[in-house]
Design a protein around this motif. Structure first.
Motif, PDB file in Angstrom:
ATOM      1  N   ILE A 111      -4.831  -7.269   4.657  1.00 39.54           N
ATOM      2  CA  ILE A 111      -3.997  -6.733   5.837  1.00 39.54           C
ATOM      3  C   ILE A 111      -3.690  -5.052   5.793  1.00 39.54           C
ATOM      4  CG2 ILE A 111      -1.703  -7.170   6.879  1.00 39.54           C
ATOM      5  CD1 ILE A 111      -2.051  -9.990   5.627  1.00 39.54           C
ATOM      6  N   VAL A 112      -3.430  -4.559   4.500  1.00 34.37           N
ATOM      7  CA  VAL A 112      -3.100  -3.402   4.675  1.00 34.37           C
ATOM      8  C   VAL A 112      -4.246  -2.266   4.750  1.00 34.37           C
ATOM      9  CG1 VAL A 112      -2.433  -1.530   3.001  1.00 34.37           C
ATOM     10  CG2 VAL A 112      -1.442  -3.727   2.797  1.00 34.37           C
ATOM     11  N   GLY A 113      -5.659  -2.826   4.520  1.00 36.23           N
ATOM     12  CA  GLY A 113      -6.799  -2.066   4.840  1.00 36.23           C
ATOM     13  C   GLY A 113      -7.012  -1.897   6.256  1.00 36.23           C
ATOM     14  N   ARG A 114      -6.834  -3.235   7.011  1.00 29.78           N
ATOM     15  CA  ARG A 114      -7.026  -3.157   8.643  1.00 29.78           C
ATOM     16  C   ARG A 114      -6.112  -2.208   9.143  1.00 29.78           C
ATOM     17  NH1 ARG A 114      -8.132  -8.914   7.957  1.00 29.78           N
ATOM     18  NH2 ARG A 114      -5.806  -9.294   8.255  1.00 29.78           N
ATOM     19  N   ALA A 115      -4.824  -2.092   8.442  1.00 25.63           N
ATOM     20  CA  ALA A 115      -3.603  -1.395   9.208  1.00 25.63           C
ATOM     21  C   ALA A 115      -4.076   0.056   8.854  1.00 25.63           C
ATOM     22  CB  ALA A 115      -2.310  -1.903   8.500  1.00 25.63           C
TER      23      ALA A 115
ATOM     24  N   ARG B 273      -6.972   1.541   8.455  1.00 28.73           N
ATOM     25  CA  ARG B 273      -7.879   1.843   9.185  1.00 28.73           C
ATOM     26  C   ARG B 273      -7.692   2.128  10.851  1.00 28.73           C
ATOM     27  NH1 ARG B 273     -10.742  -1.893   5.863  1.00 28.73           N
ATOM     28  NH2 ARG B 273     -10.358  -3.645   7.548  1.00 28.73           N
ATOM     29  N   ALA B 274      -6.843   1.229  11.099  1.00 31.12           N
ATOM     30  CA  ALA B 274      -6.317   1.274  12.663  1.00 31.12           C
ATOM     31  C   ALA B 274      -5.432   2.596  12.681  1.00 31.12           C
ATOM     32  CB  ALA B 274      -5.439   0.090  13.021  1.00 31.12           C
ATOM     33  N   ALA B 275      -4.632   2.952  11.734  1.00 30.46           N
ATOM     34  CA  ALA B 275      -3.803   4.233  11.806  1.00 30.46           C
ATOM     35  C   ALA B 275      -4.677   5.197  11.483  1.00 30.46           C
ATOM     36  CB  ALA B 275      -2.658   4.095  10.586  1.00 30.46           C
ATOM     37  N   SER B 276      -5.710   5.252  10.801  1.00 31.13           N
ATOM     38  CA  SER B 276      -6.546   6.421  10.637  1.00 31.13           C
ATOM     39  C   SER B 276      -7.374   6.935  11.716  1.00 31.13           C
ATOM     40  CB  SER B 276      -7.670   6.165   9.227  1.00 31.13           C
ATOM     41  OG  SER B 276      -6.725   5.943   8.338  1.00 31.13           O
ATOM     42  N   SER B 277      -7.722   5.786  12.607  1.00 34.37           N
ATOM     43  CA  SER B 277      -8.476   6.120  13.944  1.00 34.37           C
ATOM     44  C   SER B 277      -7.349   6.853  15.054  1.00 34.37           C
ATOM     45  CB  SER B 277      -8.857   4.704  14.293  1.00 34.37           C
ATOM     46  OG  SER B 277      -7.749   3.809  14.770  1.00 34.37           O
ATOM     47  N   VAL B 278      -6.065   6.669  14.854  1.00 33.28           N
ATOM     48  CA  VAL B 278      -5.204   7.350  15.749  1.00 33.28           C
ATOM     49  C   VAL B 278      -4.596   8.435  15.190  1.00 33.28           C
ATOM     50  CG1 VAL B 278      -3.153   6.814  17.199  1.00 33.28           C
ATOM     51  CG2 VAL B 278      -4.942   5.062  16.784  1.00 33.28           C
ATOM     52  N   ILE B 279      -4.277   8.299  13.961  1.00 32.65           N
ATOM     53  CA  ILE B 279      -3.284   9.732  13.355  1.00 32.65           C
ATOM     54  C   ILE B 279      -4.277  10.597  12.883  1.00 32.65           C
ATOM     55  CG2 ILE B 279      -1.808  10.303  11.696  1.00 32.65           C
ATOM     56  CD1 ILE B 279      -0.572   7.445  11.689  1.00 32.65           C
ATOM     57  N   THR B 280      -4.083  12.089  13.322  1.00 38.93           N
ATOM     58  CA  THR B 280      -4.777  13.216  12.836  1.00 38.93           C
ATOM     59  C   THR B 280      -4.254  13.565  11.400  1.00 38.93           C
ATOM     60  OG1 THR B 280      -3.298  14.743  13.997  1.00 38.93           O
ATOM     61  CG2 THR B 280      -5.290  13.704  15.346  1.00 38.93           C
ATOM     62  N   SER B 281      -5.070  14.526  10.964  1.00 40.51           N
ATOM     63  CA  SER B 281      -4.864  15.133   9.821  1.00 40.51           C
ATOM     64  C   SER B 281      -3.192  15.809   9.658  1.00 40.51           C
ATOM     65  CB  SER B 281      -5.937  15.952   9.351  1.00 40.51           C
ATOM     66  OG  SER B 281      -6.119  17.400  10.156  1.00 40.51           O
TER      67      SER B 281
END
Length: 452
Positions: free
Chosen positions: A49-53, A55-63
Motif C-alpha cells: 500500500i505504501v509503495g503504491r502511494a 509511486r503515485a505521489a512521485s508521479s505528481v510531486i516534483t523534486s
C-alpha cells in the motif's frame, strides 16, 4: 488408525513443501508461528500500500515539491523547539503553498484530444506534420492547457487557450524526417501544475502512432532490372534440349527424345537431326544487402546502399517480377560460432518492402557480403540475376568470391556505394561492378550495363 497409517506412510504435512510459510517458520505450528505469519502478511500488505502511494505521489510531486515537503515539518518543529518565530512562519507559508499546489492537481478536464498523422509513410527528407484536435464537449468553459507530444527523442509542446462549450481547436506540429526509421509520435498528454512547479500531473489521452520514414528511392526503367530475358522477351544464350525458342539442328545422340527429331531435315541429310532450343527463363532477381560494418566506410555509404536496394526492389515489384530481397543476419554477442543465415524481407508489396527497409541497421556482427551470397545461393532457387549491394571497403576479391557463391549461369552485378568516387562500370571476370556516388547514378549505370 487410518490417520496414523497416513502419517507413517507419507510423513508430516510440511515435508518436502517449499513456500513462504516454511521459509519463515519451517514446520513449526502453534500460536507463536501463526502470530509470526500474521505479522509478516500484515507487513507485506502495508508495504504494498505504501509503495503504491509513494509511486503515485512521485508521479505528481516534483523534486522541488519533495524539498518543501521535508522543509515544512522541519521548520515547524525547529521553530517551536527553538522559539524562532521566523521558522514557524516559514513552515506555515510552505504548508499554504503545498495546499494551493495540491488544488491544481485535483480533478480532470472534460475535453477530448485526438491525434492524427495525415501521412503515416514518407520518404527521407519529405515534410511530415501531425495534428492535435482539442474539443470541449461540455457547456462550461475550460481553461487553457499545455499539451505535450513526444516525437521520437524530442518533445513538441503546444499551449492551447481556453475553450468555450462546444468549441474545438486544431494545432499542428512538425515531425522530423531527416533520418530513415520509425518515429513514434505520442501519446498526447496534458500537463497540469502550479505556477511554482511543486506538482506536475500528466494525463495521457491517445495511443502511440508510428510514422515510417522510408529510404529515398529513384525511378528505374523496367528494362534495367531485366539483365536476363524472360518469357515476355527474347531467349537466353543457354542452350536446352527442350524449350520454346528454336536455335539450330544438331546430330542425334543416344538419350535424345524422338519427338525432337526433325524428320524432313533428317531425310535430306541421311542422318537423324534433332532440334536444339535456346533456354528461356522467368527472371528471378535477388537483391542482397550487406549489413556488416566492414563493408561500409561511413554511414552515408550505408544509407545510399539501402536506397539502392529499395529502388531495385520497388522496380522489380512494379514489373511483377519474382524478386527476393535479403539482408544479413547478426551473430549473437556471446555466440561461439558465426550465425550463417540471412533475413528475407517482404516483397508482397512496395509498402511492405519499404517498411522493413526503414528499420534495417548495420552491425559489426552481421554477415559480410560473401557469406550472404553463399547462404542466399543455397537457400534461393532459380536465381537469374543477383545484385550485391555493398560499400567502398569491399574489395574485388570479396566481390568475386561472393559472385562465385551463386550457381553457374547467374548474372552477378555488384553495386558499390561510394559518395566520394566517380561513378563507373567495369567487367571483372563474369561479374559486372557498378560504382555509384549518388542515387541518381544508379539509373544511368544500369542502363549502360544493359546496353553493353
Amino acid at each position: 488408525m487410518r490417520g496414523a497409517t497416513t502419517d507413517a506412510q507419507y510423513g508430516t504435512g510440511t515435508e518436502g513443501l517449499t513456500n513462504a510459510r516454511t521459509r519463515i517458520v519451517g514446520d513449526r505450528t502453534g500460536f507463536t508461528a501463526d502470530l509470526v505469519i500474521v505479522l509478516v502478511r500484515t507487513w507485506r500488505s502495508l508495504r504494498r500500500i505504501v509503495g503504491r502511494a509513494v509511486r503515485a505521489a512521485s508521479s505528481v510531486i516534483t523534486s522541488v515539491g519533495w524539498v518543501l515537503l521535508v522543509l515544512a515539518p522541519a521548520s515547524l518543529v525547529a521553530g517551536y523547539l527553538l522559539g524562532w518565530v521566523e521558522l514557524v512562519a516559514v513552515g506555515f507559508a510552505v504548508v499554504v503553498l503545498l495546499c494551493l499546489a495540491a488544488l491544481y492537481a485535483v480533478g480532470r478536464s472534460a475535453f477530448t484530444i485526438d491525434l492524427d498523422l495525415p501521412h503515416r509513410r514518407v520518404a527521407v527528407g519529405e515534410s511530415a506534420v501531425g495534428r492535435v484536435t482539442v474539443s470541449n464537449p461540455t457547456r462550461r468553459r475550460i481553461l487553457g492547457v499545455t499539451v505535450e507530444i513526444p516525437v521520437g527523442q524530442g518533445l513538441a509542446e503546444i499551449s492551447l487557450p481556453g475553450l468555450r462549450g462546444g468549441d474545438s481547436i486544431d494545432d499542428s506540429f512538425a515531425v522530423p524526417t531527416d533520418r530513415r526509421g520509425v518515429v513514434p509520435v505520442g501519446p498526447v498528454r496534458t500537463v497540469r501544475g502550479d505556477p511554482i512547479g511543486l506538482v506536475r500531473r500528466e494525463l495521457e489521452w491517445t495511443d502511440v502512432v508510428e510514422l515510417f520514414v522510408h529510404p529515398r528511392t529513384i525511378g528505374i526503367p523496367s528494362t534495367s532490372t531485366g539483365l536476363i530475358r524472360d518469357l515476355e522477351g527474347n531467349p537466353t544464350r543457354d542452350l536446352s534440349s527442350s524449350d520454346i525458342s528454336f536455335h539450330a539442328l544438331r546430330q542425334y545422340v543416344p538419350g535424345d527424345e524422338r519427338r525432337h527429331i526433325h524428320w524432313k531435315s533428317s531425310a535430306r541429310a541421311g542422318e537423324y537431326l534433332v532440334r536444339q532450343f535456346e533456354e528461356t527463363r522467368r527472371s528471378h532477381i535477388v537483391i542482397a544487402l550487406s549489413l556488416a560494418n566492414a563493408d561500409f566506410a561511413t554511414e552515408d555509404e550505408f544509407e545510399l546502399a539501402v536506397s539502392v536496394a529499395a529502388s531495385l526492389g520497388v522496380r522489380a515489384i512494379r514489373d511483377a517480377r519474382e524478386v527476393s530481397v535479403v539482408v544479413s543476419e547478426s551473430t549473437p554477442a556471446f555466440a561461439k560460432r558465426k550465425t550463417l543465415a540471412v533475413k528475407s524481407l517482404s516483397t508482397i508489396s512496395r509498402v511492405r518492402l519499404l517498411d522493413e527497409l526503414a528499420v534495417v541497421t548495420y552491425d559489426e556482427s552481421a554477415l559480410g557480403i560473401t557469406d550472404v551470397a553463399r547462404v542466399t545461393g543455397e537457400q534461393v532457387s532459380g536465381i537469374s540475376v543477383a545484385f550485391l549491394v555493398v560499400g567502398s571497403t569491399t574489395g574485388i576479391t570479396r566481390l568475386r568470391a561472393a559472385a562465385a557463391a551463386f550457381p553457374p549461369g547467374v548474372e552477378a552485378v555488384a553495386i558499390v556505394c561510394d559518395p566520394d568516387t566517380v561513378p563507373g562500370m567495369r567487367r571483372v571476370a563474369d561479374m559486372t561492378i557498378l560504382t555509384v556516388g549518388y542515387l541518381e547514378d544508379l539509373q544511368k549505370s544500369l542502363a549502360k550495363s544493359v546496353s553493353s
